[in-house]
Design an enzyme around this catalytic site. Structure first.
Site, PDB file in Angstrom:
ATOM      1  CE  LYS A 136       0.583   2.217   3.266  1.00  7.55           C
ATOM      2  NZ  LYS A 136       1.669   3.129   3.708  1.00  7.55           N
ATOM      3  CE1 TYR A 222      -1.683   0.373   7.467  1.00  5.74           C
ATOM      4  CE2 TYR A 222      -0.508   2.640   6.869  1.00  5.74           C
ATOM      5  CZ  TYR A 222      -0.789   1.096   6.752  1.00  5.74           C
ATOM      6  OH  TYR A 222       0.503   0.649   6.764  1.00  5.74           O
TER       7      TYR A 222
HETATM    8  P1  NAD Z   1      12.361   1.873   1.979  1.00  2.00           P
HETATM    9  O1  NAD Z   1      12.716   3.088   1.655  1.00  2.00           O
HETATM   10  O2  NAD Z   1      12.885   1.770   3.252  1.00  2.00           O
HETATM   11  O3  NAD Z   1      12.671   0.811   0.943  1.00  2.00           O
HETATM   12  C1  NAD Z   1      12.487   1.128  -0.314  1.00  2.00           C
HETATM   13  C2  NAD Z   1      13.457   0.053  -1.169  1.00  2.00           C
HETATM   14  O4  NAD Z   1      13.164   0.389  -2.543  1.00  2.00           O
HETATM   15  C3  NAD Z   1      14.818   0.189  -0.859  1.00  2.00           C
HETATM   16  O5  NAD Z   1      15.257  -0.889  -0.911  1.00  2.00           O
HETATM   17  C4  NAD Z   1      15.379   1.065  -2.165  1.00  2.00           C
HETATM   18  O6  NAD Z   1      16.714   0.676  -2.414  1.00  2.00           O
HETATM   19  C5  NAD Z   1      14.425   0.431  -3.293  1.00  2.00           C
HETATM   20  N1  NAD Z   1      14.421   1.272  -4.340  1.00  2.00           N
HETATM   21  C6  NAD Z   1      14.395   0.948  -5.580  1.00  2.00           C
HETATM   22  N2  NAD Z   1      14.419   2.097  -6.445  1.00  2.00           N
HETATM   23  C7  NAD Z   1      14.380   2.925  -5.614  1.00  2.00           C
HETATM   24  C8  NAD Z   1      14.368   4.447  -5.985  1.00  2.00           C
HETATM   25  N3  NAD Z   1      14.323   4.929  -7.073  1.00  2.00           N
HETATM   26  N4  NAD Z   1      14.314   5.575  -4.978  1.00  2.00           N
HETATM   27  C9  NAD Z   1      14.160   4.861  -3.507  1.00  2.00           C
HETATM   28  N5  NAD Z   1      14.214   3.637  -3.164  1.00  2.00           N
HETATM   29  C10 NAD Z   1      14.344   2.825  -4.374  1.00  2.00           C
HETATM   30  O7  NAD Z   1      10.834   2.090   2.220  1.00  2.00           O
HETATM   31  P2  NAD Z   1       9.824   0.862   2.730  1.00  2.00           P
HETATM   32  O8  NAD Z   1       9.489   1.687   4.261  1.00  2.00           O
HETATM   33  O9  NAD Z   1      10.325  -0.348   2.828  1.00  2.00           O
HETATM   34  O10 NAD Z   1       8.431   1.018   1.900  1.00  2.00           O
HETATM   35  C11 NAD Z   1       8.486   0.271   0.700  1.00  2.00           C
HETATM   36  C12 NAD Z   1       6.994   0.213   0.398  1.00  2.00           C
HETATM   37  O11 NAD Z   1       6.172  -0.687   1.427  1.00  2.00           O
HETATM   38  C13 NAD Z   1       6.069   1.279   0.165  1.00  2.00           C
HETATM   39  O12 NAD Z   1       5.218   1.333  -0.702  1.00  2.00           O
HETATM   40  C14 NAD Z   1       5.547   1.534   1.522  1.00  2.00           C
HETATM   41  O13 NAD Z   1       4.359   2.366   1.717  1.00  2.00           O
HETATM   42  C15 NAD Z   1       5.190   0.293   2.219  1.00  2.00           C
HETATM   43  N6  NAD Z   1       5.116   0.001   3.479  1.00  2.00           N
HETATM   44  C16 NAD Z   1       3.840  -0.696   4.062  1.00  2.00           C
HETATM   45  C17 NAD Z   1       3.849  -0.694   5.307  1.00  2.00           C
HETATM   46  C18 NAD Z   1       2.677  -1.692   5.762  1.00  2.00           C
HETATM   47  O14 NAD Z   1       2.629  -1.653   6.913  1.00  2.00           O
HETATM   48  N7  NAD Z   1       2.086  -2.522   5.004  1.00  2.00           N
HETATM   49  C19 NAD Z   1       4.889  -0.329   6.194  1.00  2.00           C
HETATM   50  C20 NAD Z   1       5.915   0.329   5.656  1.00  2.00           C
HETATM   51  C21 NAD Z   1       6.249   0.521   4.333  1.00  2.00           C
END
Ligand code: NAD
Length: 365
Positions: A136, A222
């Site tokens: 999401k 949410y």
């Molecule tokens: P994050 O920034 O920690 O991780 C993002 C990942 O994408 C990294 O590994 C990064 O290297 C990679 N990536 C690839 N191309 C990229 C670019 N161009 N720019 C930036 N990063 C790039 O983010 P996250 O917190 O892990 O979130 C990732 C996804 O998960 C999002 O869609 C977020 O909304 C979702 N999320 C959901 C929940 C939940 O509770 N369901 C919680 C946190 C995150």
């Protein structure tokens, strides 16, 4: 696919002709299939959520396991391979990702990337013949959501969104109390979700092109979900406004958004999302009482109460429950309770909220 047991071999050895003659045998076969194997999941994007939530949760899953990874950072390959015993043949980067089509170990691709990348990787995964879980918010626009749904349908693959709270007991109780009108018709919903941004000012979440929006897309989804699953209804219209106290940090995306949603049964939801306020609650007031989660949307530590006293449920691993359910849906060929269409509807509401901020008027969803 992996972890076959002798019983599966037996089922496989029974000829199709025999199966057809025995009433209910396909149900038995489906049961044996679902009982005896785990589906392989490949995580795409090894950021915070994959590292600290999904990969650990997959160690607890009964119906799926961490079979592969897709990463653009070579240094992560060795660390993950060693930590989770992932064979080299199941490790991909963004360039060779499409060749995952030939990998029988991978049944499900889980897209955990910045929001603007969800569409591309969901579509590529579906075309590679994999079922998809997409995080999401589903995508940056309704048009993108539609393309993702269509691609999965065309490939005859299932698509679900990472809505973990549909498997979480306190939130499921809010659904039951609200949808079954246990306290009568719902009059009002109040919900807010936010935190004070203390992270990197250059993070993708603050860039419109990658995130699609700010606190509303990330945290507000949410709140939209909470109001939808508590009422069991779809909002007819929204009225919204934005509050910006730090225009330097939130140059490209929304900081705090306040909006009202009107539901067909008469309920009004007062909602708020923020990257600059701490809040995490969902409360419903109905004709004969109230029910609420004062800790509503976190990974654990939920706190709930109703007019009749406090709620008592155990906290579970939400992500494990969510992924296990999807694996079972695939194995038993039944629909997921958190499909792409649900993600699309949330983005439809998000788009109406952004329209209302610009127009200053009530906007139909
Ligand atoms: P994050 O920034 O920690 O991780 C993002 C990942 O994408 C990294 O590994 C990064 O290297 C990679 N990536 C690839 N191309 C990229 C670019 N161009 N720019 C930036 N990063 C790039 O983010 P996250 O917190 O892990 O979130 C990732 C996804 O998960 C999002 O869609 C977020 O909304 C979702 N999320 C959901 C929940 C939940 O509770 N369901 C919680 C946190 C995150």
């Amino acid at each position: 696919m992996s972890n076959f047991y002798p019983r599966r071999k037996f089922i496989r050895n029974v000829s199709l002709g025999t199966l057809a003659l025995v009433p209910g045998i396909s149900a038995i076969a489906a049961y044996a299939k679902s009982k005896d194997k785990k589906l392989g999941v490949a995580l795409v994007g090894l950021g915070n959520y994959s590292t600290h939530q999904l990969a650990p949760a997959l160690q607890q899953c009964e119906h799926c396991y961490l079979a592969g990874i897709v990463t653009g950072t070579p240094a992560k390959e060795k660390i993950w391979a060693e930590k989770y015993s992932i064979p080299q043949k199941n490790i991909y980067n963004y360039q060779n990702f499409d060749s995952i089509a030939d990998n029988k170990d991978i049944d499900i691709v889980y897209v955990v990337l910045p929001v603007a990348m969800h569409k591309e990787y969901t579509i590529r995964a579906a075309r590679a013949g994999k079922h998809v879980i997409c995080e999401k918010p589903m995508a940056v626009s309704v048009a993108d959501c539609r393309e993702m749904i269509d691609a999965c349908k065309k490939a005859n693959k299932m698509l679900s969104i990472g809505y973990r709270l549909h498997f979480e007991p306190f939130n499921m109780e809010m659904m039951r109390l609200g949808q079954k009108r246990v306290f009568g018709n719902i009059i009002k919903i109040n919900s807010s979700n936010g935190f004070i941004w203390g992270g990197d000012p250059n993070a993708w979440r603050l860039k419109k092109a990658l995130a699609g929006g700010g606190g509303l897309m990330d945290m507000g989804v949410y709140v939209i979900q909470g109001a939808r699953y508590t009422t069991g209804e779809e909002p007819l219209s929204v009225s919204a406004r934005e509050i910006k106290t730090n225009p330097n940090l939130f140059k490209e995306v929304d900081e705090t958004v306040v909006w009202e949603m009107k539901f067909p049964g008469g309920a009004i939801a007062n909602c708020r999302s923020s990257y600059n306020e701490n809040a995490n609650f969902l409360r419903a007031e109905a004709q004969k009482g109230w029910f609420e989660l004062s800790e509503a949307y976190r990974y654990g530590g939920m706190v709930g109460a109703t007019t009749n006293g406090s709620m008592s449920f155990s906290n579970i691993n939400q992500q494990a429950a969510q992924m296990d359910d999807f694996a079972q849906c695939i194995m038993q060929n039944k629909p997921t309770r958190v499909p792409g269409e649900m993600g699309l509807q949330d983005i439809r509401i998000v788009e109406a909220i952004y329209r209302s901020i610009v127009s200053g008027k009530e906007e139909r969803v």
